[in-house]
Design a protein around this motif. Structure first.
Motif, PDB file in Angstrom:
ATOM      1  N   GLU A  72       0.832  -1.192   0.000  1.00 22.34           N
ATOM      2  CA  GLU A  72       0.000   0.000   0.000  1.00 22.34           C
ATOM      3  C   GLU A  72       0.870   1.247   0.000  1.00 22.34           C
ATOM      4  O   GLU A  72       2.009   1.265   0.490  1.00 22.34           O
ATOM      5  CB  GLU A  72      -0.953   0.014   1.191  1.00 22.34           C
ATOM      6  N   ILE A  73       0.319   2.270  -0.623  1.00 21.90           N
ATOM      7  CA  ILE A  73       0.874   3.614  -0.563  1.00 21.90           C
ATOM      8  C   ILE A  73      -0.279   4.533  -0.204  1.00 21.90           C
ATOM      9  O   ILE A  73      -1.432   4.092  -0.120  1.00 21.90           O
ATOM     10  CB  ILE A  73       1.521   4.034  -1.904  1.00 21.90           C
ATOM     11  N   ARG A  74       0.004   5.766  -0.005  1.00 26.48           N
ATOM     12  CA  ARG A  74      -1.053   6.693   0.389  1.00 26.48           C
ATOM     13  C   ARG A  74      -2.111   6.775  -0.709  1.00 26.48           C
ATOM     14  O   ARG A  74      -1.813   7.077  -1.858  1.00 26.48           O
ATOM     15  CB  ARG A  74      -0.470   8.077   0.635  1.00 26.48           C
ATOM     16  N   GLY A  75      -3.355   6.463  -0.343  1.00 23.84           N
ATOM     17  CA  GLY A  75      -4.463   6.542  -1.291  1.00 23.84           C
ATOM     18  C   GLY A  75      -4.649   5.296  -2.134  1.00 23.84           C
ATOM     19  O   GLY A  75      -5.546   5.252  -2.980  1.00 23.84           O
ATOM     20  N   ARG A  76      -3.831   4.247  -1.921  1.00 25.28           N
ATOM     21  CA  ARG A  76      -3.974   3.005  -2.694  1.00 25.28           C
ATOM     22  C   ARG A  76      -3.584   1.819  -1.833  1.00 25.28           C
ATOM     23  O   ARG A  76      -2.593   1.852  -1.111  1.00 25.28           O
ATOM     24  CB  ARG A  76      -3.102   3.030  -3.943  1.00 25.28           C
ATOM     25  N   ILE A  77      -4.381   0.762  -1.914  1.00 25.96           N
ATOM     26  CA  ILE A  77      -4.112  -0.436  -1.140  1.00 25.96           C
ATOM     27  C   ILE A  77      -4.395  -1.656  -2.006  1.00 25.96           C
ATOM     28  O   ILE A  77      -5.363  -1.677  -2.776  1.00 25.96           O
ATOM     29  CB  ILE A  77      -4.974  -0.473   0.151  1.00 25.96           C
ATOM     30  N   ARG A  78      -3.523  -2.659  -1.919  1.00 27.68           N
ATOM     31  CA  ARG A  78      -3.712  -3.916  -2.655  1.00 27.68           C
ATOM     32  C   ARG A  78      -3.747  -5.036  -1.635  1.00 27.68           C
ATOM     33  O   ARG A  78      -2.867  -5.149  -0.780  1.00 27.68           O
ATOM     34  CB  ARG A  78      -2.579  -4.137  -3.647  1.00 27.68           C
ATOM     35  N   PHE A  79      -4.791  -5.886  -1.722  1.00 25.51           N
ATOM     36  CA  PHE A  79      -4.986  -6.902  -0.704  1.00 25.51           C
ATOM     37  C   PHE A  79      -5.497  -8.201  -1.319  1.00 25.51           C
ATOM     38  O   PHE A  79      -5.949  -8.237  -2.473  1.00 25.51           O
ATOM     39  CB  PHE A  79      -5.986  -6.409   0.355  1.00 25.51           C
ATOM     40  N   CYS A  80      -5.434  -9.259  -0.550  1.00 17.80           N
ATOM     41  CA  CYS A  80      -5.966 -10.572  -0.927  1.00 17.80           C
ATOM     42  C   CYS A  80      -6.964 -11.025   0.129  1.00 17.80           C
ATOM     43  O   CYS A  80      -6.810 -10.743   1.315  1.00 17.80           O
ATOM     44  CB  CYS A  80      -4.853 -11.607  -1.043  1.00 17.80           C
ATOM     45  N   LEU A  81      -7.987 -11.737  -0.329  1.00 19.94           N
ATOM     46  CA  LEU A  81      -8.925 -12.383   0.586  1.00 19.94           C
ATOM     47  C   LEU A  81      -8.485 -13.830   0.783  1.00 19.94           C
ATOM     48  O   LEU A  81      -7.425 -14.235   0.337  1.00 19.94           O
ATOM     49  CB  LEU A  81     -10.340 -12.307   0.022  1.00 19.94           C
ATOM     50  N   GLN A  82      -9.332 -14.614   1.435  1.00 25.19           N
ATOM     51  CA  GLN A  82      -8.973 -16.001   1.736  1.00 25.19           C
ATOM     52  C   GLN A  82      -9.312 -16.919   0.563  1.00 25.19           C
ATOM     53  O   GLN A  82      -9.906 -17.976   0.727  1.00 25.19           O
ATOM     54  CB  GLN A  82      -9.706 -16.455   3.002  1.00 25.19           C
ATOM     55  N   LYS A  83      -8.959 -16.476  -0.630  1.00 25.33           N
ATOM     56  CA  LYS A  83      -9.172 -17.271  -1.836  1.00 25.33           C
ATOM     57  C   LYS A  83      -7.956 -17.105  -2.737  1.00 25.33           C
ATOM     58  O   LYS A  83      -7.458 -15.993  -2.907  1.00 25.33           O
ATOM     59  CB  LYS A  83     -10.436 -16.818  -2.582  1.00 25.33           C
ATOM     60  N   LYS A  84      -7.503 -18.202  -3.343  1.00 28.71           N
ATOM     61  CA  LYS A  84      -6.367 -18.106  -4.247  1.00 28.71           C
ATOM     62  C   LYS A  84      -6.780 -17.615  -5.627  1.00 28.71           C
ATOM     63  O   LYS A  84      -5.963 -17.101  -6.381  1.00 28.71           O
ATOM     64  CB  LYS A  84      -5.677 -19.464  -4.364  1.00 28.71           C
ATOM     65  N   ARG A  85      -8.054 -17.788  -5.958  1.00 28.63           N
ATOM     66  CA  ARG A  85      -8.536 -17.410  -7.272  1.00 28.63           C
ATOM     67  C   ARG A  85     -10.033 -17.147  -7.181  1.00 28.63           C
ATOM     68  O   ARG A  85     -10.743 -17.819  -6.432  1.00 28.63           O
ATOM     69  CB  ARG A  85      -8.246 -18.527  -8.275  1.00 28.63           C
ATOM     70  N   TYR A  86     -10.529 -16.168  -7.940  1.00 29.26           N
ATOM     71  CA  TYR A  86     -11.955 -15.851  -7.955  1.00 29.26           C
ATOM     72  C   TYR A  86     -12.584 -16.359  -9.251  1.00 29.26           C
ATOM     73  O   TYR A  86     -11.938 -16.395 -10.298  1.00 29.26           O
ATOM     74  CB  TYR A  86     -12.202 -14.340  -7.891  1.00 29.26           C
ATOM     75  N   THR A  87     -13.850 -16.720  -9.154  1.00 24.09           N
ATOM     76  CA  THR A  87     -14.630 -16.911 -10.374  1.00 24.09           C
ATOM     77  C   THR A  87     -14.988 -15.531 -10.919  1.00 24.09           C
ATOM     78  O   THR A  87     -14.834 -14.512 -10.227  1.00 24.09           O
ATOM     79  CB  THR A  87     -15.910 -17.699 -10.096  1.00 24.09           C
ATOM     80  N   ALA A  88     -15.467 -15.482 -12.159  1.00 26.82           N
ATOM     81  CA  ALA A  88     -15.852 -14.196 -12.746  1.00 26.82           C
ATOM     82  C   ALA A  88     -16.962 -13.543 -11.923  1.00 26.82           C
ATOM     83  O   ALA A  88     -16.957 -12.327 -11.693  1.00 26.82           O
ATOM     84  CB  ALA A  88     -16.310 -14.393 -14.193  1.00 26.82           C
ATOM     85  N   GLU A  89     -17.905 -14.346 -11.434  1.00 26.85           N
ATOM     86  CA  GLU A  89     -19.005 -13.813 -10.623  1.00 26.85           C
ATOM     87  C   GLU A  89     -18.489 -13.245  -9.307  1.00 26.85           C
ATOM     88  O   GLU A  89     -18.909 -12.164  -8.872  1.00 26.85           O
ATOM     89  CB  GLU A  89     -20.041 -14.908 -10.356  1.00 26.85           C
ATOM     90  N   GLU A  90     -17.567 -13.955  -8.658  1.00 34.68           N
ATOM     91  CA  GLU A  90     -17.013 -13.472  -7.395  1.00 34.68           C
ATOM     92  C   GLU A  90     -16.203 -12.196  -7.599  1.00 34.68           C
ATOM     93  O   GLU A  90     -16.279 -11.262  -6.793  1.00 34.68           O
ATOM     94  CB  GLU A  90     -16.133 -14.565  -6.780  1.00 34.68           C
ATOM     95  N   ALA A  91     -15.439 -12.148  -8.678  1.00 37.12           N
ATOM     96  CA  ALA A  91     -14.644 -10.950  -8.957  1.00 37.12           C
ATOM     97  C   ALA A  91     -15.537  -9.747  -9.186  1.00 37.12           C
ATOM     98  O   ALA A  91     -15.255  -8.643  -8.698  1.00 37.12           O
ATOM     99  CB  ALA A  91     -13.751 -11.199 -10.171  1.00 37.12           C
TER     100      ALA A  91
END
Length: 448
Positions: free
Chosen positions: A8-27
């Motif tokens: 993360e930097i000021r005004g931007r954050i990149r994170f992961c949830l408890q999934k290694k990959r999302y389906t198109a619907e989840e994304a």
């Protein structure tokens, strides 16, 4: 839900949830949920890596709390996702390109040489037919260049180059198709129905304000004067004049009564209708907009026509350059390279995509343009005539005062007025409803 902050930097954050990959619907669910959070300015969800990047303003703690509150299982979050998001299209073409690359190199590595030769000749025959068809019409166009490059490589016995040329042409065609469809779908999404609420006719003929996603085929909805019809269906009662310009381009309203069919996205100018829903969530509107855009592309701008003409005129020059290079150098490889450096495809693709992008930009500013031809004509206009002041004003009035009559209570009069006006989308009606909400005046259905 737990999250892992990658960087993360000021005004931007990149994170992961408890999934290694999302389906198109989840994304899509995650993306539109994050976009709904206060202070979020941009969101990018990467389904393959199971991560998301968020740009925001405001307090970091508020954003993190909002992210932690997210769950893929909550239906109210899934309801935020529009019917068409474009992610499925991107996934389709991305996988298509990956398969083309894998097939090309797998064939080169594992398929026996005689089989590769037969496969190459079969594919080359299609390019030869296309080039021959152009010559029979007496035209020197891009297919002639493609066929010439492949034919010369085969005649020289350079089958690897011929196969590579066909592979690159196939990749180019796929990218061109993807770019065009993406441009059309982006424009269609921007023009698609934005209304999320409608009036559902319930028990006792009572009208209930519900989310459009909660309406199912067979339900009956009420649509009043000045309201956009939210769903496709058949009129069961009422009379109204309906403006269908958003779908058909007709400027004259069409009368509708019992038995008539109405479409999502058209607007009632006068009257009211009770409609039995046939297609939930405006299922056919998106396809109608797509067809309208494709029809509008036939209204070509002068710039598009000139670009296509220029692209075709480049073909003889490319062929001439090929012959000249061979005469000067005697090197067939260098001569072939001239055939491959062809700008006509880029010219033919860039102009339609530019026009579609301009139409999309207009739509984002609440301006619907139904063809590139009209954009070009607008540049030549020196006088614009507006039919009414509402076209120019922001239409955001506010309630200045409430003057009750007799011994009636001030709050009670505003509450009753808001109950009546909430059925109509007019700016004055919206002002009354907003004032009641600002003062905390609830108004259940008080009329019959």
């Amino acid at each position: 839900m737990k999250i892992i902050i990658k960087n993360e930097i000021r005004g931007r954050i990149r994170f992961c949830l408890q999934k290694k990959r999302y389906t198109a619907e989840e994304a899509d669910t995650l993306q539109f949920y994050l976009q709904s959070l206060p202070g979020v300015t941009a969101v990018k969800v990467y389904e393959r890596t199971g991560s998301a990047a968020v740009c925001y303003t405001g307090a970091r703690e508020d954003l993190v709390r909002g992210i932690l509150a997210f769950s893929f299982d909550k239906p109210e979050y899934r309801a935020l996702v529009p019917e068409h998001t474009g992610r499925a299209l991107a996934t389709k073409y991305r996988e298509k390109i990956i398969m083309q690359v894998v097939n090309h190199f797998a064939c080169r590595m594992f398929v026996p040489k005689p089989v590769r030769f037969c496969r190459m000749m079969f594919r080359a025959a299609g390019f030869m037919r296309a080039g021959g068809a152009c010559l029979r019409r007496g035209k020197l166009e891009v297919p002639v260049l493609d066929a010439a490059a492949i034919a010369v490589s085969i005649l020289r016995g350079d089958y690897k180059t011929a196969s590579s040329v066909m592979f690159l042409l196939k990749i180019g065609d796929t990218l061109e198709e993807w770019t065009h469809k993406k441009s059309v779908e982006d424009l269609a999404r921007s023009m698609a129905l934005a209304d999320r609420k409608c009036w559902l006719v319930g028990d006792g003929d009572k009208e209930i304000l519900v989310n459009v996603n909660d309406v199912h085929p067979g339900d009956i909805i009420a649509v009043h004067t000045g309201t956009v019809i939210p769903l496709d269906g058949k009129v069961i009662s009422g009379e109204a004049t309906v403006n269908q310009a958003s779908l058909t381009g007709e400027g004259i309203p069409v009368p509708k009564n019992a038995g008539a069919y109405v479409y999502a996205g058209t607007a009632i100018e006068e009257g009211g209708l009770r409609i039995q829903v046939e297609h939930a969530k405006g299922a056919t509107r998106y396809e109608k907009i797509i067809r309208m855009i494709e029809e509008s592309q036939k209204l070509r701008t002068g710039v598009e026509s000139r670009a296509e003409s220029l692209a075709d005129r480049l073909v003889p020059w490319s062929l001439g350059g090929t012959v000249l290079t061979w005469l000067l150098t005697g090197n067939t490889q260098k001569a072939l390279s001239i055939l491959m450096v062809d700008f006509s495809c880029a010219l033919k693709l860039s102009m339609p995509v530019t026009v579609l992008s301009a139409m999309r930009e207009c739509q984002e500013h609440q301006l619907t343009v139904k063809g590139g031809k009209y954009l070009e004509l607008l540049a030549e206009a020196d006088t614009i005539v507006f039919d009414k002041t509402g076209t120019l004003t922001r239409a955001c009035p506010t309630v200045a005062d409430v003057i009750p009559f007799g011994e009636n209570d001030w709050d009670e009069m505003l509450r009753i007025a808001a109950c009546l006006e909430e059925h109509f989308p007019h700016s004055i009606a919206n002002a009354v409803v907003a004032e009641a909400a600002r003062r905390g005046l609830g108004h259940e259905e008080m009329h019959r």
